[in-house]
Design a protein around this motif. Structure first.
Motif, short mmCIF file in Angstrom:
data_model
loop_
_atom_site.label_atom_id
_atom_site.label_comp_id
_atom_site.label_asym_id
_atom_site.label_seq_id
_atom_site.Cartn_x
_atom_site.Cartn_y
_atom_site.Cartn_z
N ARG A 40 -11.00 56.76 -0.22
CA ARG A 40 -11.64 55.44 -0.15
C ARG A 40 -10.59 54.34 -0.21
N PHE A 41 -9.59 54.52 -1.06
CA PHE A 41 -8.52 53.53 -1.16
C PHE A 41 -7.77 53.42 0.16
N LEU A 42 -7.44 54.56 0.76
CA LEU A 42 -6.71 54.57 2.02
C LEU A 42 -7.53 53.93 3.14
N GLU A 65 -5.72 57.29 -8.85
CA GLU A 65 -6.25 58.48 -9.51
C GLU A 65 -7.77 58.38 -9.61
N SER A 66 -8.47 59.44 -9.18
CA SER A 66 -9.94 59.42 -9.15
C SER A 66 -10.57 60.00 -10.42
N ALA A 110 -0.86 58.35 -3.57
CA ALA A 110 -2.31 58.42 -3.37
C ALA A 110 -2.99 59.49 -4.20
N THR A 111 -2.21 60.29 -4.91
CA THR A 111 -2.75 61.32 -5.80
C THR A 111 -1.92 61.28 -7.09
N LEU A 112 -2.19 60.32 -7.94
CA LEU A 112 -1.35 60.02 -9.10
C LEU A 112 -1.22 61.19 -10.06
N GLY A 113 -2.36 61.79 -10.48
CA GLY A 113 -2.30 62.89 -11.44
C GLY A 113 -1.64 62.47 -12.73
N VAL A 143 -4.26 52.73 -10.42
CA VAL A 143 -5.54 52.24 -9.90
C VAL A 143 -6.56 53.37 -10.00
N PHE A 144 -7.72 53.09 -10.58
CA PHE A 144 -8.79 54.07 -10.66
C PHE A 144 -9.66 53.97 -9.42
N ASP A 145 -9.51 54.96 -8.52
CA ASP A 145 -10.26 54.95 -7.27
C ASP A 145 -10.12 56.32 -6.61
#
Length: 256
Positions: free
Chosen positions: A165-167, A131-132, A106-109, A159-161
């Protein structure tokens, strides 16, 4: 809008025709200005911008003018070697990752945890990385095009998000394991090109609500990396996992 970040696409100074064509195509695809280097310095070519996507024979780098960052395995290379040797890599052990698992990072980095998880779950598993930060998302996505994971790894789907919000929109128990590593939001100087990470990394801090969202989506567990243990960790079921390193890992069972 006036305050939107300004990004441009260019190439290395002496790029060949293939690289020039690729950079132009990417600029058009991303709806960004393309700047021809024409043999001049980067600053003279692009002027005052927030970031530059630079294409060369080795792929793409992200530059702020003062510092640049390129997709690389970094410390994940050593972790992948440990898995190959059959040694107990911490993420694999903490999440009890198994072949065929469906994992959400959930936090790709820079994608290091995702690439390690991809090896752990094998070709029958799946990894989704959220990744946001758009520049970091694109850096990882483009880097994957040049990364040879091998037949023993699954493919990482970036995924760009926004992570929360994704969760929130994900179905309950839709992933076997969820990984949270918000330490990336406050990168250290050891984390690749520090200035680029500090400029573009999401500054969100870990909190109980974020972990609760992750637990709802997880079927087996949530694995968290954090510099220190917060007072609310126990109420969210987070227990420290022995790692033997400088990074603190925590595990929580699925379910909110």
């Amino acid at each position: 809008m006036e305050n939107d970040p300004k990004y441009v696409v260019t190439t290395s100074r002496r790029a060949g025709s293939d690289v020039l064509a690729l950079a132009r195509d990417k600029a058009a695809e991303w709806n960004l200005p393309y700047v021809d280097r024409a043999g001049v310095s980067l600053v003279d070519a692009v002027g005052d911008v927030d970031a530059v996507f630079i294409f060369d024979l080795d792929g793409m780098s992200l530059s702020t003018g003062e510092s640049s960052l390129r997709f690389s395995l970094g410390t994940a290379a050593l972790r992948l070697q440990s898995i190959s040797r059959g040694e107990p890599e911490t993420l694999m052990r903490a999440a009890n990752l198994q072949p065929g698992d469906n994992v959400l990072d959930a936090t790709l980095g820079l994608g290091h945890d995702s690439l390690v998880a991809a090896r752990a779950v094998g070709s029958t598993g799946s990894i989704t990385g959220v990744e946001s930060s758009w520049p970091l998302y694109m850096l990882f996505k483009e880097g994957l095009l040049h990364y040879e994971a091998g037949d023993e790894s699954s493919t990482v789907q970036p995924v760009f998000d926004d992570s929360r919000r994704f969760l929130e929109s994900a179905e309950e128990s839709s992933f076997d394991v969820v990984i949270l590593d918000p330490m990336f939001a406050n990168p250290k100087r050891s984390d690749g090109s520090f200035e680029v990470l500090r400029k573009f990394a999401n500054p969100s801090s870990l909190d109980a609500a974020w972990v609760e969202m992750a637990r709802r989506v997880a079927k087996r567990c949530v694995v968290v990396k954090s510099e220190r243990e917060a007072s609310w960790f126990s109420s969210e079921g987070l227990e420290r996992v022995s790692s033997g390193g400088r990074v603190n890992w925590y595990w929580a069972p699925a379910g909110s």
